[in-house]
Design a protein around this motif. Structure first.
Motif, PDB file in Angstrom:
ATOM      1  N   GLY A  77      -7.218   0.151  16.802  1.00 13.66           N
ATOM      2  CA  GLY A  77      -5.893  -0.298  16.383  1.00 13.66           C
ATOM      3  C   GLY A  77      -4.850   0.733  16.773  1.00 13.66           C
ATOM      4  O   GLY A  77      -5.144   1.705  17.478  1.00 13.66           O
ATOM      5  N   ASP A  78      -3.627   0.504  16.327  1.00 12.72           N
ATOM      6  CA  ASP A  78      -2.518   1.400  16.653  1.00 12.72           C
ATOM      7  C   ASP A  78      -2.390   2.458  15.555  1.00 12.72           C
ATOM      8  O   ASP A  78      -1.807   2.220  14.500  1.00 12.72           O
ATOM      9  CB  ASP A  78      -1.232   0.567  16.766  1.00 12.72           C
ATOM     10  CG  ASP A  78      -0.016   1.426  17.060  1.00 12.72           C
ATOM     11  OD1 ASP A  78      -0.198   2.605  17.447  1.00 12.72           O
ATOM     12  OD2 ASP A  78       1.109   0.931  16.890  1.00 12.72           O
ATOM     13  N   TRP A  79      -2.954   3.628  15.831  1.00 15.14           N
ATOM     14  CA  TRP A  79      -2.929   4.722  14.841  1.00 15.14           C
ATOM     15  C   TRP A  79      -1.553   5.381  14.851  1.00 15.14           C
ATOM     16  O   TRP A  79      -1.040   5.740  15.903  1.00 15.14           O
ATOM     17  CB  TRP A  79      -3.998   5.767  15.169  1.00 15.14           C
ATOM     18  CG  TRP A  79      -5.390   5.342  14.816  1.00 15.14           C
ATOM     19  CD1 TRP A  79      -6.145   4.393  15.438  1.00 15.14           C
ATOM     20  CD2 TRP A  79      -6.194   5.859  13.750  1.00 15.14           C
ATOM     21  NE1 TRP A  79      -7.369   4.275  14.828  1.00 15.14           N
ATOM     22  CE2 TRP A  79      -7.436   5.170  13.796  1.00 15.14           C
ATOM     23  CE3 TRP A  79      -6.014   6.836  12.774  1.00 15.14           C
ATOM     24  CZ2 TRP A  79      -8.472   5.429  12.896  1.00 15.14           C
ATOM     25  CZ3 TRP A  79      -7.041   7.102  11.879  1.00 15.14           C
ATOM     26  CH2 TRP A  79      -8.241   6.395  11.936  1.00 15.14           C
ATOM     27  N   GLN A  80      -0.992   5.560  13.648  1.00 14.94           N
ATOM     28  CA  GLN A  80       0.310   6.228  13.536  1.00 14.94           C
ATOM     29  C   GLN A  80       0.191   7.425  12.598  1.00 14.94           C
ATOM     30  O   GLN A  80      -0.368   7.297  11.499  1.00 14.94           O
ATOM     31  CB  GLN A  80       1.354   5.245  13.004  1.00 14.94           C
ATOM     32  CG  GLN A  80       1.569   4.076  13.965  1.00 14.94           C
ATOM     33  CD  GLN A  80       2.546   3.035  13.448  1.00 14.94           C
ATOM     34  OE1 GLN A  80       2.904   3.029  12.279  1.00 14.94           O
ATOM     35  NE2 GLN A  80       2.976   2.152  14.332  1.00 14.94           N
ATOM     36  N   TYR A  81       0.719   8.554  13.057  1.00 16.86           N
ATOM     37  CA  TYR A  81       0.683   9.794  12.271  1.00 16.86           C
ATOM     38  C   TYR A  81       2.127  10.203  11.988  1.00 16.86           C
ATOM     39  O   TYR A  81       2.932  10.317  12.913  1.00 16.86           O
ATOM     40  CB  TYR A  81      -0.022  10.918  13.034  1.00 16.86           C
ATOM     41  CG  TYR A  81      -1.453  10.620  13.387  1.00 16.86           C
ATOM     42  CD1 TYR A  81      -2.488  10.994  12.537  1.00 16.86           C
ATOM     43  CD2 TYR A  81      -1.774   9.947  14.567  1.00 16.86           C
ATOM     44  CE1 TYR A  81      -3.815  10.714  12.851  1.00 16.86           C
ATOM     45  CE2 TYR A  81      -3.095   9.665  14.897  1.00 16.86           C
ATOM     46  CZ  TYR A  81      -4.105  10.051  14.031  1.00 16.86           C
ATOM     47  OH  TYR A  81      -5.407   9.774  14.346  1.00 16.86           O
ATOM     48  N   GLU A  82       2.437  10.433  10.729  1.00 12.17           N
ATOM     49  CA  GLU A  82       3.820  10.762  10.374  1.00 12.17           C
ATOM     50  C   GLU A  82       3.833  11.498   9.038  1.00 12.17           C
ATOM     51  O   GLU A  82       2.786  11.764   8.435  1.00 12.17           O
ATOM     52  CB  GLU A  82       4.665   9.477  10.289  1.00 12.17           C
ATOM     53  CG  GLU A  82       4.094   8.444   9.313  1.00 12.17           C
ATOM     54  CD  GLU A  82       4.726   7.065   9.450  1.00 12.17           C
ATOM     55  OE1 GLU A  82       5.948   6.999   9.635  1.00 12.17           O
ATOM     56  OE2 GLU A  82       3.986   6.074   9.358  1.00 12.17           O
ATOM     57  N   PHE A  83       5.034  11.816   8.582  1.00 14.63           N
ATOM     58  CA  PHE A  83       5.224  12.384   7.250  1.00 14.63           C
ATOM     59  C   PHE A  83       4.685  11.385   6.222  1.00 14.63           C
ATOM     60  O   PHE A  83       4.906  10.186   6.356  1.00 14.63           O
ATOM     61  CB  PHE A  83       6.720  12.639   7.065  1.00 14.63           C
ATOM     62  CG  PHE A  83       7.155  12.980   5.679  1.00 14.63           C
ATOM     63  CD1 PHE A  83       6.442  13.879   4.902  1.00 14.63           C
ATOM     64  CD2 PHE A  83       8.307  12.409   5.144  1.00 14.63           C
ATOM     65  CE1 PHE A  83       6.860  14.194   3.619  1.00 14.63           C
ATOM     66  CE2 PHE A  83       8.727  12.713   3.862  1.00 14.63           C
ATOM     67  CZ  PHE A  83       7.997  13.599   3.102  1.00 14.63           C
ATOM     68  N   PHE A  84       3.977  11.883   5.203  1.00 17.02           N
ATOM     69  CA  PHE A  84       3.374  10.961   4.224  1.00 17.02           C
ATOM     70  C   PHE A  84       4.444  10.142   3.499  1.00 17.02           C
ATOM     71  O   PHE A  84       4.252   8.970   3.201  1.00 17.02           O
ATOM     72  CB  PHE A  84       2.523  11.737   3.215  1.00 17.02           C
ATOM     73  CG  PHE A  84       1.695  10.830   2.341  1.00 17.02           C
ATOM     74  CD1 PHE A  84       0.427  10.437   2.723  1.00 17.02           C
ATOM     75  CD2 PHE A  84       2.200  10.333   1.148  1.00 17.02           C
ATOM     76  CE1 PHE A  84      -0.336   9.571   1.943  1.00 17.02           C
ATOM     77  CE2 PHE A  84       1.459   9.470   0.357  1.00 17.02           C
ATOM     78  CZ  PHE A  84       0.187   9.093   0.752  1.00 17.02           C
ATOM     79  N   GLY A  85       5.606  10.752   3.190  1.00 19.69           N
ATOM     80  CA  GLY A  85       6.670  10.009   2.529  1.00 19.69           C
ATOM     81  C   GLY A  85       7.273   9.005   3.500  1.00 19.69           C
ATOM     82  O   GLY A  85       7.662   9.365   4.614  1.00 19.69           O
ATOM     83  N   ARG A  86       7.317   7.761   3.121  1.00 14.65           N
ATOM     84  CA  ARG A  86       7.802   6.711   4.017  1.00 14.65           C
ATOM     85  C   ARG A  86       8.668   5.726   3.245  1.00 14.65           C
ATOM     86  O   ARG A  86       8.317   5.358   2.118  1.00 14.65           O
ATOM     87  CB  ARG A  86       6.602   5.979   4.634  1.00 14.65           C
ATOM     88  CG  ARG A  86       5.889   6.779   5.714  1.00 14.65           C
ATOM     89  CD  ARG A  86       4.450   6.352   5.915  1.00 14.65           C
ATOM     90  NE  ARG A  86       3.561   6.957   4.927  1.00 14.65           N
ATOM     91  CZ  ARG A  86       2.249   6.755   4.865  1.00 14.65           C
ATOM     92  NH1 ARG A  86       1.679   5.959   5.734  1.00 14.65           N
ATOM     93  NH2 ARG A  86       1.514   7.343   3.937  1.00 14.65           N
ATOM     94  N   SER A  87       9.762   5.296   3.866  1.00  6.02           N
ATOM     95  CA  SER A  87      10.585   4.274   3.246  1.00  6.02           C
ATOM     96  C   SER A  87       9.896   2.919   3.391  1.00  6.02           C
ATOM     97  O   SER A  87       8.942   2.774   4.145  1.00  6.02           O
ATOM     98  CB  SER A  87      11.973   4.252   3.886  1.00  6.02           C
ATOM     99  OG  SER A  87      12.803   3.348   3.187  1.00  6.02           O
ATOM    100  N   VAL A  88      10.444   1.926   2.682  1.00  8.04           N
ATOM    101  CA  VAL A  88       9.717   0.655   2.576  1.00  8.04           C
ATOM    102  C   VAL A  88       9.639  -0.055   3.923  1.00  8.04           C
ATOM    103  O   VAL A  88      10.618  -0.087   4.679  1.00  8.04           O
ATOM    104  CB  VAL A  88      10.375  -0.219   1.485  1.00  8.04           C
ATOM    105  CG1 VAL A  88      11.778  -0.647   1.874  1.00  8.04           C
ATOM    106  CG2 VAL A  88       9.513  -1.416   1.148  1.00  8.04           C
ATOM    107  N   ARG A  89       8.449  -0.594   4.240  1.00  3.73           N
ATOM    108  CA  ARG A  89       8.202  -1.332   5.484  1.00  3.73           C
ATOM    109  C   ARG A  89       7.024  -2.286   5.258  1.00  3.73           C
ATOM    110  O   ARG A  89       6.212  -2.045   4.376  1.00  3.73           O
ATOM    111  CB  ARG A  89       7.937  -0.379   6.661  1.00  3.73           C
ATOM    112  CG  ARG A  89       6.567   0.240   6.737  1.00  3.73           C
ATOM    113  CD  ARG A  89       6.379   1.560   6.026  1.00  3.73           C
ATOM    114  NE  ARG A  89       7.138   2.651   6.573  1.00  3.73           N
ATOM    115  CZ  ARG A  89       6.647   3.508   7.509  1.00  3.73           C
ATOM    116  NH1 ARG A  89       5.411   3.377   7.935  1.00  3.73           N
ATOM    117  NH2 ARG A  89       7.395   4.492   7.930  1.00  3.73           N
ATOM    118  N   PRO A  90       6.953  -3.359   6.071  1.00  3.34           N
ATOM    119  CA  PRO A  90       5.861  -4.315   5.877  1.00  3.34           C
ATOM    120  C   PRO A  90       4.601  -3.950   6.671  1.00  3.34           C
ATOM    121  O   PRO A  90       4.691  -3.317   7.722  1.00  3.34           O
ATOM    122  CB  PRO A  90       6.471  -5.612   6.405  1.00  3.34           C
ATOM    123  CG  PRO A  90       7.442  -5.177   7.453  1.00  3.34           C
ATOM    124  CD  PRO A  90       7.942  -3.820   7.047  1.00  3.34           C
TER     125      PRO A  90
END
Lengths: 124, 686
Positions: free
Chosen positions: B557-570
């Motif tokens: 799948g499409d792995w995404q790595y980012e800051f753990f804090g995330r604004s709302v998204r579906p």
């Protein structure tokens, strides 16, 4: 050698000689009214040497060295790791224990406190 | 606007001096009557707490992130049952405000139900809602009862009650000052409608939670009235005041036994809201002299433009967690224990912001304080026979919270902050043993982690695995307890909304203790279009092992790595919404002092990795048999100590170079001036 009180896992204070001591090897570090860290050897460590990143990505399980280093304080005689502190680059080291040793000694001399196994107990 | 200032709120934490009549009642208590009565209040409160928890609906309510409490007629906390100690010391502020502002209009009457969730008036943050009920006996106000719990929705700009993009209190949804919401023992229908509409993302949760608070507080009221019927009015009045006296006397005596001095700890976070940036979230100097303590927070970063701020009493609430868990655990849970304690909070800082500041993530900015108290108290108490075993490195204190929202598989709207994985962080290492693995939630020590099946039944998610999170602990002679890792997958619904709250992705907040190390950092990881459900259906060699999946990407799948804090998204059906991470506790002592056999056991138990055994603990063993090589381990450790002596420099030499360094300016947007963290410019809040 004077009366010793264990202040941390690796630090004693000699309340008579007024010195910080390494409790692992007994080495005198510095005067008790000074910052014990000044009597230690110091090294700023890349956090990736201690924290297993597990995978390579911008975000993983290891702190980013652009943000933080692990400041390690060693006993200059035996090399025990007396204390560590996670600090951003260039942030001043904390004077974490500023003990009123003279007051402590006065309380022991006055009978309010008794030293038992290097720890203080309120006298009965 | 008569909302209380920071100074007024701190003053209202202090106990009102006893009236002559109260002292008469105290002196009238016969031998043993206090002890029996104290235990009776514990039973009353435990019963009310059980009723409260069983009546709650949201995840935090079911998990027990709550408290039921008894107060004197003047509003001072006498005893409580919890849950969480967060609400312990601060409810008196609200009762005293009600007594002062509303005693005449609308008046305080038998059968009243009072409510607030506004931290400006004395709470933690606005998802923490509180019911207070005055206790009348034969027409006289003799006490108050209260029930508080974190609820799931406030009608803010993001779901879940803790919006990370809120820039002022005006974007946080409902902030309701103290208000009478019920009379003659009934909650007003118009108020229920109002709170329901603010919580329309999850109306069944917020309305039921509100009724649960009233039910819990009223059960305590009912039992207290029965006690007065049984033993008389004077007995109850004397008992409540005596609890205050015992708590204050006990606190002063214990503080007196510790050494005088200043004990300092500095803690940082890597973000505010969804923007990365360094913050000095705590700069605590714990000043002890005689029987008195001062918590001086001079040196903390300025207030932030997001919701990562805390009003002063919310910080005191976070301190009370540590105080009641570790040092005053044997005293009544009374605000009088704070009589010998004062606080210094510089204004316009992240721990004492402007009245208009957003504070719904106060529990995140307070992680620095939660961690710092462990270190400062540890360095003060280690030298005492009575308290040295109570020393502990910081708990995980990361609070990597996740929020899910949408329409459930049952067709119901929901918005919730699941207590799982949040409530399974690790405890800090201690002077004689490791921290407990997955011990719980640092904000709520008695809260539980719900069953996975319970979560999956309630929400449109499936959680295929929950493992101990290998190496999440801080290493040390006694390591921190590890936390846990989960995988969250959208299930039984076409999509789900998700957001997350965090501030430990680039650096950690907890400082270790006495030569140990801090816990791991926390990445935000999701996989869109993941094939994990197909792999599980096919079986084969696919292993539900979080660390293997992460290290080898065994899910496509499409792995995404980012800051753990995330604004709302579906996230769509089948997506891995996130890996959930509950952080481990901080480490205690030099890792080279750890018993090598314990290291071997940790590898076998999948608590630490072989990488850490080799690189941190310098333990050598035969891989095929997993048998420890004692001689090689001793040699490796001797070599490491020698290496330290080689690479270590004198403090003077080190400092001369170190102080010339500075983080990149891009990291200092929230920090303030370098390195003193003074305010650069005021926050603009239109």
């Amino acid at each position: 050698m004077g009366r010793r009180v264990a202040i941390t896992e690796y630090l004693d204070v000699d309340i008579d000689e007024m010195k910080w001591l390494c409790s692992a090897c007994g080495a005198q570090l510095i005067d008790a009214d000074d910052n014990y860290k000044k009597g230690c050897l110091v090294h700023a460590r890349d956090p990736r040497e201690v924290h297993n990143p597990v995978f390579e990505a911008e975000y993983n399980f290891a702190p980013d060295p652009a943000w933080v280093r692990i400041i390690e304080f060693y006993c200059p005689e035996c090399g025990v790791q007396v204390e560590t502190e996670y600090l951003p680059l260039g942030h001043p080291v904390t004077h974490d224990i500023d003990l009123d040793v003279a007051a402590l000694r006065a309380r022991v001399d006055g009978g309010e406190l008794t030293i038992v196994d290097k720890r203080m107990e309120v006298s009965r | 606007m008569p909302f209380p200032t920071a100074e007024e709120k701190l003053a209202m934490i202090k106990v009102v001096p006893p009236e002559a009549d109260e002292l008469r009642c105290v002196y009238a208590l016969g031998q043993g009557e206090y002890e029996v009565g104290f235990e009776r209040t514990n039973n009353i409160l435990d019963e009310a707490m059980e009723v409260f928890t069983r009546s709650s609906r949201s995840s935090m309510g079911v998990a027990g992130d709550s408290m039921v409490a008894l107060f004197t007629a003047q509003g001072d906390l006498a005893n409580a049952s919890c849950g969480t100690y967060l609400h312990a010391v601060i409810q008196p502020i609200i009762i005293k405000y009600i007594l002062k502002q509303y005693g005449k209009n609308p008046g305080i009457k038998e059968g009243d139900v009072w409510f607030t969730n506004d931290a400006l008036y004395g709470g933690i943050h606005n998802p923490d809602e509180l019911i207070l009920i005055p206790v009348f006996y034969q027409g006289e106000l003799i006490a108050w009862t209260g029930a508080a719990v974190h609820t799931s929705e406030t009608g803010a700009i993001e779901p879940g009650g803790m919006p990370v993009t809120a820039t002022s209190r005006f974007s946080e949804g409902m902030n309701c000052p103290p208000i009478k919401i019920g009379e003659k023992g009934e909650i007003r229908e118009d108020f229920l409608e109002m709170i329901g509409i603010f919580g329309m993302r999850a109306p069944q949760m917020v309305v039921i939670d509100l009724k649960a608070r009233a039910t819990g507080a009223d059960r305590a009221r009912k039992r207290l009235v029965e006690l007065a019927d049984e033993r008389g009015r004077d007995y109850v009045v004397g008992l409540l005041r005596k609890m205050l006296l015992v708590a204050e006397e006990g606190a002063r005596k214990r503080i007196s036994s510790w050494p005088d001095g200043d004990f300092t700890c500095v803690n940082f976070a890597d973000s505010a809201g969804i923007e990365m940036g360094l913050l000095r979230t705590s700069h605590l100097t714990l000043r002890k002299k005689g029987d008195h303590l001062t918590f001086d927070f001079t040196g903390i970063s300025p207030e932030t433009p997001y919701s990562y701020n805390a009003h002063v009493q919310a910080v005191v609430g976070h301190i009370s967690n540590f105080v009641y868990e570790y040092i005053f655990h044997d005293l009544p849970i009374s605000s009088a224990a704070f009589a010998p304690i004062d606080f210094v909070f510089p204004p316009n800082t992240c721990l004492n912001p402007d009245a208009r500041a957003a504070t719904s993530c106060s529990v995140m900015i307070a992680t620095g304080v939660m961690s710092g108290v462990h270190n400062a108290f540890g360095k003060m108490m280690y030298c005492t026979q009575e308290m040295w075993r109570q020393v502990s490195a910081s708990q995980g204190n990361a609070g990597n919270a996740t929020v899910v929202a949408g329409l459930s598989q049952w067709g119901l709207p929901f918005a919730d902050m699941p207590a799982y994985s949040l409530n399974s962080e690790g405890q800090g290492g201690r002077p004689t043993m490791d921290g407990v693995n997955a011990f719980g939630f640092p904000w709520c020590v008695y809260g539980r982690t719900p069953d996975v099946e319970e979560m999956e039944n309630d929400l449109p998610v499936i959680i295929p695995l929950s493992n101990h999170w290998v190496d999440s602990c801080g290493h040390g002679k006694y390591r921190g307890g590890v936390g846990t890792v989960q995988i969250w997958v959208t299930h039984h619904a076409p999509a789900i909304y998700f957001m997350a709250i965090s501030d430990n992705s680039k650096m950690q907040t907890p400082q270790p203790l006495f030569g140990g190390y801090a816990p791991a950092t926390v990445p935000g990881i999701s996989v869109r279009g993941a094939d994990i459900m197909q792999k599980m259906a096919e079986g084969g060699e696919f292993a539900l092992d979080a660390m293997k999946i992460l290290a080898e990407q065994t899910v496509s799948g499409d792995w995404q790595y980012e800051f753990f804090g995330r604004s709302v998204r579906p996230y769509n059906l089948g997506d891995i919404i996130t890996f959930g991470f509950a952080t481990g506790g901080a480490g205690y002592g030099d890792p080279l002092d750890r018993d090598p056999e314990l290291v071997m056991q940790d590898i076998k138990d999948k608590i630490i990795s072989e990488w850490s055994a080799e690189n941190v603990y310098k333990v050598t063993y035969e891989a095929a048999t997993m048998r420890l090589d004692e001689a090689a381990t001793a040699a490796a450790r001797d070599a490491e100590r020698a290496a330290r002596l080689g690479r270590g420099r004198s403090y003077q030499e080190f400092e001369a170079e170190w102080l010339t360094m500075k983080p990149d300016d891009s990291l200092l947007r929230f920090y303030g001036t370098w390195p003193d963290a003074e305010m650069v410019a005021p926050v603009f809040r239109p």
